[in-house]
Design a protein around this motif. Structure first.
Motif, PDB file in Angstrom:
ATOM      1  N   UNK A  84       0.817  -1.215   0.000  1.00 15.35           N
ATOM      2  CA  UNK A  84       0.000   0.000   0.000  1.00 15.35           C
ATOM      3  C   UNK A  84       0.851   1.266   0.000  1.00 15.35           C
ATOM      4  N   UNK A  85       2.166   1.100   0.139  1.00 12.23           N
ATOM      5  CA  UNK A  85       3.081   2.234   0.068  1.00 12.23           C
ATOM      6  C   UNK A  85       3.982   2.147  -1.153  1.00 12.23           C
ATOM      7  N   UNK A  86       3.557   1.333  -2.141  1.00 13.77           N
ATOM      8  CA  UNK A  86       4.276   1.253  -3.399  1.00 13.77           C
ATOM      9  C   UNK A  86       5.318   0.173  -3.471  1.00 13.77           C
ATOM     10  N   UNK A 136       7.420  -4.995 -12.394  1.00 17.96           N
ATOM     11  CA  UNK A 136       7.069  -6.325 -11.886  1.00 17.96           C
ATOM     12  C   UNK A 136       5.578  -6.606 -12.009  1.00 17.96           C
ATOM     13  N   UNK A 137       4.787  -5.536 -12.097  1.00 15.11           N
ATOM     14  CA  UNK A 137       3.338  -5.674 -12.282  1.00 15.11           C
ATOM     15  C   UNK A 137       2.701  -6.578 -11.230  1.00 15.11           C
ATOM     16  N   UNK A 138       3.154  -6.433  -9.981  1.00 18.95           N
ATOM     17  CA  UNK A 138       2.568  -7.207  -8.896  1.00 18.95           C
ATOM     18  C   UNK A 138       2.950  -8.674  -8.885  1.00 18.95           C
ATOM     19  N   UNK A 140       5.957 -10.077  -8.053  1.00 16.34           N
ATOM     20  CA  UNK A 140       7.233 -10.306  -7.367  1.00 16.34           C
ATOM     21  C   UNK A 140       7.352 -11.742  -6.884  1.00 16.34           C
ATOM     22  N   UNK A 141       6.276 -12.277  -6.319  1.00 14.37           N
ATOM     23  CA  UNK A 141       6.299 -13.662  -5.838  1.00 14.37           C
ATOM     24  C   UNK A 141       6.556 -14.646  -6.964  1.00 14.37           C
ATOM     25  N   UNK A 142       5.951 -14.381  -8.113  1.00 15.27           N
ATOM     26  CA  UNK A 142       6.152 -15.251  -9.283  1.00 15.27           C
ATOM     27  C   UNK A 142       7.607 -15.232  -9.741  1.00 15.27           C
ATOM     28  N   UNK A 143       8.206 -14.083  -9.730  1.00 13.28           N
ATOM     29  CA  UNK A 143       9.613 -13.959 -10.120  1.00 13.28           C
ATOM     30  C   UNK A 143      10.516 -14.699  -9.131  1.00 13.28           C
ATOM     31  N   UNK A 144      10.236 -14.540  -7.855  1.00 12.36           N
ATOM     32  CA  UNK A 144      11.087 -15.143  -6.837  1.00 12.36           C
ATOM     33  C   UNK A 144      10.981 -16.650  -6.791  1.00 12.36           C
ATOM     34  N   UNK A 145       9.892 -17.190  -7.309  1.00  9.15           N
ATOM     35  CA  UNK A 145       9.727 -18.648  -7.318  1.00  9.15           C
ATOM     36  C   UNK A 145      10.611 -19.317  -8.360  1.00  9.15           C
ATOM     37  N   UNK A 146      11.184 -18.538  -9.247  1.00  7.78           N
ATOM     38  CA  UNK A 146      12.018 -19.093 -10.313  1.00  7.78           C
ATOM     39  C   UNK A 146      13.430 -19.373  -9.813  1.00  7.78           C
TER      40      UNK A 146
END
Length: 392
Positions: A84-86, A136-138, A140-146
């Motif tokens: 909520x703070x970017x 990242x378009x929200x 971030x979790x998807x990227x980190x799972x790689x």
């Protein structure tokens, strides 16, 4: 049709009391030999930084720029902040990993001495970090799972370079950025600043000081003894702003107009801070002269190639000499400024002949705002720009 170039030059005469605002590696006030005489000198780098700090004081914190080796840690901190703070709401380790991946396309390598720092300083806007997170378009979790290799490949598909190549804050647009390893990140500076030089010869002096140990009741000796080198001087300062380059670096006419005026204000009011607690050297200029040209910039330091002798005060004689140089340059080269504006508190009739009437400094800034706005609108300079207060 392409607009012609527009150069707004700032010429300043300013006297400093005993001070050491910019010293060399041995602690001596910087100097230069000019016209066969030893002059006080303040490096362009020192005064550019002072101007940038002054400029930033009126910026919203989020709109400021920073020059740092710690872009990775700043980006990680932004990724770790709540959504909520970017931010992306990541924990510390994940934020560090994703920040490193996002910065890899920029070729930012770690310092050999400090792992948390990059190998070189990077000048960028704080909002440009938000642009990196927006990529990242929200997800971030998807990227980190790689796994690591796939994460790098995924990030390579993002336009990371564009995020730092657009949306520049005013400070970057004014002072530019050079990244030797990645020319795509370079920003041509809209501002050039000369080394400030004294209009007269100077001599370095020494302040011998002692410090008393307040708790010493055993003897009357000093707790510390030392020396500080200093000089006093009347400086000629010069900077030129290419409004055409500033407009190219920024996103709108409005931001260009505002940034141009605020640069002049910041440059005139700024002061390097070396030994400021010891000398309290902060002064305001005797004279601020604005010359506007559409052909090429002209530094008027040649007025002082023969050093001022100071028989009737250094500032007054320097101002008359500068007026003579401006007039002679126009007559010799056929290169009179398109507009002239000045603020001065020196009683010399010859100044009005060369510079026009003295405007109060806020009024001078208003006039600059008017002429830059007119040029941005239609490529023309207003004829009223050099008229005295209230003429328009």
């Amino acid at each position: 049709m392409t607009k012609p170039s527009l150069f707004v030059e700032v010429h300043i005469l300013q006297s400093l009391p005993p001070s050491n605002i910019n010293r060399d590696d041995s602690g001596t006030p910087k100097q230069a030999l000019y016209g066969g005489a030893r002059r006080a000198r303040v490096s362009s780098q020192a005064w550019k930084r002072a101007t940038r700090i002054q400029f930033a004081q009126s910026e919203e914190p989020a709109d400021r720029a920073t020059r740092t080796k710690r872009i990775a840690s700043l980006l990680a901190a932004r990724l770790a902040s709540p959504t909520d703070k970017g931010g992306a709401g990541l924990d510390g380790a994940d934020a560090d990993r994703l920040a490193a991946a996002l910065l890899e396309p920029l070729g930012i390598t770690k310092s050999s001495k400090k792992e948390e720092q990059s190998a070189y300083l990077l000048f960028f806007g704080k909002r440009q970090l938000d642009s990196l997170i927006t990529l990242l378009d929200g997800r971030a979790g998807e990227f980190l799972a790689l796994p690591e290799k796939e994460l790098k490949e995924k990030v390579a598909g993002l336009d990371v370079i564009s995020a730092l190549s657009t949306g520049h804050p005013a400070e970057v647009a004014l002072f530019g950025r050079m990244v030797a390893d990645l020319p795509a990140l370079n920003v041509d500076a809209a501002v050039q600043v000369a080394h400030a030089l004294s209009t007269h010869a100077v001599r370095t002096e020494f302040d011998y000081y002692t410090a008393v140990d307040d708790e010493n009741s055993e003897d009357n000796g000093a707790g510390m003894i030392g020396t500080v080198e200093f000089n006093s001087s009347t400086l000629y300062r010069y900077a030129v702003l290419g409004v055409h380059q500033l407009r190219e670096n920024l996103s709108s006419d409005a931001s260009t107009r505002t940034s141009a005026v605020r640069f002049i204000d910041a440059f005139a009011r700024s002061m390097p801070t070396g030994h400021q607690n010891s000398f309290a050297h902060r002064t305001l200029p005797h004279l601020v002269l604005i010359t506007v040209r559409t052909d090429q910039p002209v530094n008027l330091v040649s007025a002082f190639e023969e050093p001022i002798a100071g028989h009737a005060g250094l500032a007054a004689e320097s101002a008359v000499r500068l007026a003579d140089e401006l007039t002679a340059t126009g007559q010799t080269w056929g290169s009179d400024p398109d507009c002239k504006l000045a603020t001065y508190a020196l009683d010399a009739d010859k100044l009005a002949d060369a510079f026009g009437p003295s405007h109060a400094f806020p009024a001078l800034l208003d006039e600059v705002d008017h002429l830059v706005g007119a040029w941005l609108a239609d490529g023309q300079l207003p004829q009223t720009a050099t008229e005295p207060d209230g003429a328009r």
